[in-house]
Design a protein around this motif. Structure first.
Motif, PDB file in Angstrom:
ATOM      1  N   MET A 202       0.899  -1.171  -0.023  1.00 46.27           N
ATOM      2  CA  MET A 202       0.032  -0.094   0.257  1.00 46.27           C
ATOM      3  C   MET A 202       0.879   1.356  -0.138  1.00 46.27           C
ATOM      4  SD  MET A 202      -3.227   0.956   2.448  1.00 46.27           S
ATOM      5  CE  MET A 202      -4.317  -0.064   1.508  1.00 46.27           C
ATOM      6  N   ASP A 203       0.425   2.247  -0.824  1.00 44.90           N
ATOM      7  CA  ASP A 203       1.220   3.759  -0.723  1.00 44.90           C
ATOM      8  C   ASP A 203       0.289   4.797  -0.492  1.00 44.90           C
ATOM      9  OD1 ASP A 203       0.520   2.555  -3.588  1.00 44.90           O
ATOM     10  OD2 ASP A 203       0.745   4.861  -3.683  1.00 44.90           O
ATOM     11  N   ILE A 204       0.864   5.860   0.188  1.00 48.43           N
ATOM     12  CA  ILE A 204       0.159   7.023   0.179  1.00 48.43           C
ATOM     13  C   ILE A 204       0.835   7.927  -0.487  1.00 48.43           C
ATOM     14  CG2 ILE A 204       1.260   7.473   2.458  1.00 48.43           C
ATOM     15  CD1 ILE A 204      -1.533   8.466   3.298  1.00 48.43           C
ATOM     16  N   SER A 205      -0.044   9.043  -1.228  1.00 43.73           N
ATOM     17  CA  SER A 205       0.586   9.930  -2.125  1.00 43.73           C
ATOM     18  C   SER A 205      -0.376  11.177  -2.215  1.00 43.73           C
ATOM     19  CB  SER A 205       0.791   9.637  -3.588  1.00 43.73           C
ATOM     20  OG  SER A 205      -0.108   9.174  -4.323  1.00 43.73           O
ATOM     21  N   THR A 206       0.087  12.615  -2.446  1.00 41.79           N
ATOM     22  CA  THR A 206      -0.358  13.623  -2.431  1.00 41.79           C
ATOM     23  C   THR A 206      -0.131  14.219  -3.851  1.00 41.79           C
ATOM     24  OG1 THR A 206       1.176  15.052  -1.706  1.00 41.79           O
ATOM     25  CG2 THR A 206      -0.288  14.156  -0.076  1.00 41.79           C
ATOM     26  N   ARG A 207      -1.066  15.205  -4.225  1.00 39.85           N
ATOM     27  CA  ARG A 207      -0.799  15.804  -5.550  1.00 39.85           C
ATOM     28  C   ARG A 207      -1.569  17.304  -5.327  1.00 39.85           C
ATOM     29  NH1 ARG A 207       0.656  14.879 -10.721  1.00 39.85           N
ATOM     30  NH2 ARG A 207       0.718  12.906 -10.374  1.00 39.85           N
ATOM     31  N   ASP A 208      -0.551  18.325  -5.497  1.00 38.56           N
ATOM     32  CA  ASP A 208      -0.712  19.708  -5.378  1.00 38.56           C
ATOM     33  C   ASP A 208      -1.486  20.198  -4.164  1.00 38.56           C
ATOM     34  OD1 ASP A 208       0.396  20.163  -7.838  1.00 38.56           O
ATOM     35  OD2 ASP A 208      -1.218  19.756  -8.924  1.00 38.56           O
TER      36      ASP A 208
ATOM     37  N   SER B 249       9.069  -2.294  14.310  1.00 38.00           N
ATOM     38  CA  SER B 249       9.682  -3.314  13.412  1.00 38.00           C
ATOM     39  C   SER B 249       8.870  -4.628  13.097  1.00 38.00           C
ATOM     40  CB  SER B 249      10.955  -3.500  14.016  1.00 38.00           C
ATOM     41  OG  SER B 249      10.794  -4.473  15.407  1.00 38.00           O
ATOM     42  N   ASP B 250       7.666  -4.805  13.872  1.00 37.94           N
ATOM     43  CA  ASP B 250       7.065  -5.906  13.985  1.00 37.94           C
ATOM     44  C   ASP B 250       5.817  -5.814  13.107  1.00 37.94           C
ATOM     45  OD1 ASP B 250       8.462  -7.481  15.521  1.00 37.94           O
ATOM     46  OD2 ASP B 250       7.161  -7.259  17.263  1.00 37.94           O
ATOM     47  N   LEU B 251       5.528  -4.556  12.500  1.00 38.51           N
ATOM     48  CA  LEU B 251       4.359  -4.183  11.816  1.00 38.51           C
ATOM     49  C   LEU B 251       4.580  -4.803  10.134  1.00 38.51           C
ATOM     50  CD1 LEU B 251       3.752  -0.501  12.412  1.00 38.51           C
ATOM     51  CD2 LEU B 251       2.535  -2.557  13.621  1.00 38.51           C
ATOM     52  N   ASP B 252       3.576  -4.876   9.595  1.00 39.09           N
ATOM     53  CA  ASP B 252       3.549  -5.714   8.389  1.00 39.09           C
ATOM     54  C   ASP B 252       4.606  -4.729   7.431  1.00 39.09           C
ATOM     55  OD1 ASP B 252       3.095  -6.485   5.657  1.00 39.09           O
ATOM     56  OD2 ASP B 252       1.035  -6.314   5.890  1.00 39.09           O
ATOM     57  N   THR B 253       5.664  -5.255   6.724  1.00 39.19           N
ATOM     58  CA  THR B 253       6.409  -4.673   5.926  1.00 39.19           C
ATOM     59  C   THR B 253       5.769  -3.848   4.823  1.00 39.19           C
ATOM     60  OG1 THR B 253       6.930  -6.497   4.815  1.00 39.19           O
ATOM     61  CG2 THR B 253       8.629  -6.057   6.554  1.00 39.19           C
ATOM     62  N   ALA B 254       4.789  -4.336   4.311  1.00 37.07           N
ATOM     63  CA  ALA B 254       3.943  -3.593   3.215  1.00 37.07           C
ATOM     64  C   ALA B 254       3.090  -2.429   3.852  1.00 37.07           C
ATOM     65  CB  ALA B 254       2.921  -4.595   2.570  1.00 37.07           C
ATOM     66  N   ALA B 255       2.986  -2.213   5.188  1.00 35.05           N
ATOM     67  CA  ALA B 255       2.381  -1.097   5.511  1.00 35.05           C
ATOM     68  C   ALA B 255       3.002   0.187   5.292  1.00 35.05           C
ATOM     69  CB  ALA B 255       2.004  -1.154   7.234  1.00 35.05           C
TER      70      ALA B 255
ATOM     71  N   GLY C 103       7.258   0.905   4.373  1.00 36.15           N
ATOM     72  CA  GLY C 103       8.529   1.185   5.370  1.00 36.15           C
ATOM     73  C   GLY C 103       8.102   2.432   6.327  1.00 36.15           C
ATOM     74  N   VAL C 104       8.664   2.987   7.024  1.00 37.89           N
ATOM     75  CA  VAL C 104       8.700   3.985   7.975  1.00 37.89           C
ATOM     76  C   VAL C 104       9.234   5.065   7.351  1.00 37.89           C
ATOM     77  CG1 VAL C 104       9.006   4.703  10.400  1.00 37.89           C
ATOM     78  CG2 VAL C 104       8.615   2.309   9.882  1.00 37.89           C
ATOM     79  N   CYS C 105       8.761   6.384   7.339  1.00 37.57           N
ATOM     80  CA  CYS C 105       9.112   7.536   7.141  1.00 37.57           C
ATOM     81  C   CYS C 105       8.890   8.606   8.163  1.00 37.57           C
ATOM     82  CB  CYS C 105       8.208   8.107   5.771  1.00 37.57           C
ATOM     83  SG  CYS C 105       8.819   9.802   5.139  1.00 37.57           S
TER      84      CYS C 105
ATOM     85  N   VAL D 194      -1.979   1.921   6.621  1.00 37.58           N
ATOM     86  CA  VAL D 194      -1.430   3.015   6.652  1.00 37.58           C
ATOM     87  C   VAL D 194      -1.486   3.664   8.199  1.00 37.58           C
ATOM     88  CG1 VAL D 194      -1.398   5.700   5.798  1.00 37.58           C
ATOM     89  CG2 VAL D 194      -1.681   3.635   4.416  1.00 37.58           C
ATOM     90  N   LEU D 195      -0.231   3.965   8.680  1.00 36.50           N
ATOM     91  CA  LEU D 195      -0.181   4.113   9.967  1.00 36.50           C
ATOM     92  C   LEU D 195       0.410   5.736  10.256  1.00 36.50           C
ATOM     93  CD1 LEU D 195      -0.709   3.343  12.888  1.00 36.50           C
ATOM     94  CD2 LEU D 195       1.745   2.194  13.065  1.00 36.50           C
ATOM     95  N   LEU D 196      -0.168   6.655  10.812  1.00 39.75           N
ATOM     96  CA  LEU D 196       0.160   7.844  10.896  1.00 39.75           C
ATOM     97  C   LEU D 196       0.259   8.170  12.515  1.00 39.75           C
ATOM     98  CD1 LEU D 196      -2.286   9.285   8.474  1.00 39.75           C
ATOM     99  CD2 LEU D 196       0.022   8.816   7.672  1.00 39.75           C
ATOM    100  N   LEU D 197       1.705   8.743  12.935  1.00 45.39           N
ATOM    101  CA  LEU D 197       1.812   8.938  14.182  1.00 45.39           C
ATOM    102  C   LEU D 197       2.404  10.177  14.473  1.00 45.39           C
ATOM    103  CD1 LEU D 197       3.864   5.387  14.797  1.00 45.39           C
ATOM    104  CD2 LEU D 197       1.321   5.897  14.870  1.00 45.39           C
ATOM    105  N   ASP D 198       1.509  10.999  15.261  1.00 47.56           N
ATOM    106  CA  ASP D 198       1.780  12.513  15.239  1.00 47.56           C
ATOM    107  C   ASP D 198       2.678  12.395  16.980  1.00 47.56           C
ATOM    108  OD1 ASP D 198       2.244  15.018  15.244  1.00 47.56           O
ATOM    109  OD2 ASP D 198       0.030  15.622  15.082  1.00 47.56           O
ATOM    110  N   GLU D 199       3.900  12.678  16.555  1.00 47.88           N
ATOM    111  CA  GLU D 199       4.801  12.756  18.073  1.00 47.88           C
ATOM    112  C   GLU D 199       4.458  11.698  18.718  1.00 47.88           C
ATOM    113  OE1 GLU D 199       7.134  14.902  18.251  1.00 47.88           O
ATOM    114  OE2 GLU D 199       6.545  16.633  16.918  1.00 47.88           O
ATOM    115  N   PRO D 200       4.846  10.328  18.383  1.00 46.27           N
ATOM    116  CA  PRO D 200       4.266   9.224  19.156  1.00 46.27           C
ATOM    117  C   PRO D 200       5.247   8.937  20.291  1.00 46.27           C
ATOM    118  CG  PRO D 200       5.814   8.578  17.323  1.00 46.27           C
ATOM    119  CD  PRO D 200       5.368  10.210  17.040  1.00 46.27           C
TER     120      PRO D 200
END
Length: 245
Positions: free
Chosen positions: A1-7, A179-185, A30-32, A156-162
């Motif tokens: 799965m991927d997440i993206s934005t445009r403009d 590190s234990d999460l699904d690598t496709a996430a 992965g983790v960004c 998709v996991l979004l963490l604000d100041e975890p």
């Protein structure tokens, strides 16, 4: 799965400058780490990516689905969001908070009964299941917020100041969870602690004034901007300074 934005454009009101002003932004697995000073637009961006705040312009896509389009319901439950502040009644017990959050997110009762104790175990709160939310420390509240974010087994996991309020041992525990999460996430986490980003993330996005200054592998970022000591914090400060001069 991927997440993206445009403009993508997000403003607090029509008269203000955009809080987020991005052209193309994409994360695939992965983790960004999302880094920036206070007011850089990190929380606004995460709320928009989570489906909580409709942008004034542009789009957010989860895979090939527009998050704010007609097919929104097909992807919204694939998103887990951990805000900076989890608003739950202080008198509610931790186990009831998990049950309530599961109901809100549409998790079937049988699935929730099996999954929620496992999630509390993963974040180190299994012994606190009977405690009231108001009795939890700040760090424990952050761990409860993480468990709530994982309720739908998100892609998709979004963490604000975890890591806010966590001690070094607890931060290490969070890294183990990630590190234990699904690598496709896809996981995007914002943080002021560059050490945490360097240890937890494979990619880094630097945001300043709502604009994306850098997006790429952490190793490349440190190698290019980290100075003689190859410091992630030095690389961040150097990138911000260069953009403002």
């Amino acid at each position: 799965m991927d997440i993206s934005t445009r403009d993508l454009r997000c403003s607090y009101n029509r008269q203000s400058a955009p809080a987020v002003d991005l052209d193309d932004f994409a994360v695939e697995g992965g983790v960004c780490g999302l880094v920036g000073v206070n007011g850089a637009g990190k929380s606004t961006l995460l709320r928009t990516l989570a489906g909580c705040r409709r942008p004034e312009a542009g789009s957010v896509r989860i895979g090939d689905v527009d998050l704010y389009g007609r097919r929104r319901r097909t992807v919204i439950d694939r998103i887990g969001y951990m805000p900076q502040q989890l608003d739950l009644p202080g008198e509610m017990r931790v186990s009831d908070a998990m049950a309530y959050a599961s109901w809100v997110r549409g998790v079937p009762p049988g699935v929730a009964r099996a999954r929620n104790p496992q999630l509390l175990e993963r974040v180190g709160l299994s012994r606190r299941a009977g405690d009231r939310v108001g009795q939890l420390s700040g760090g424990m509240n952050r761990r409860l917020a993480l468990a709530v974010a994982l309720i739908t087994d998100p892609g998709v996991l979004l963490l604000d100041e975890p890591t806010t309020g966590l001690d070094p041992e607890q931060r290490a525990g969070l890294r183990a969870i990630l590190s234990d999460l699904d690598t496709a996430a896809v996981t995007i986490l914002s943080s002021h602690v560059m050490e945490d980003v360097a240890l937890m993330a494979s990619r880094i996005a630097v945001l300043d004034g709502g604009h994306l200054l850098y997006l790429g592998p952490v190793e490349d970022f440190v190698a290019e901007h980290g100075g003689p000591d190859q410091s992630a914090e030095f690389a961040f400060l150097a990138t911000i300074s260069a953009a403002r001069t």
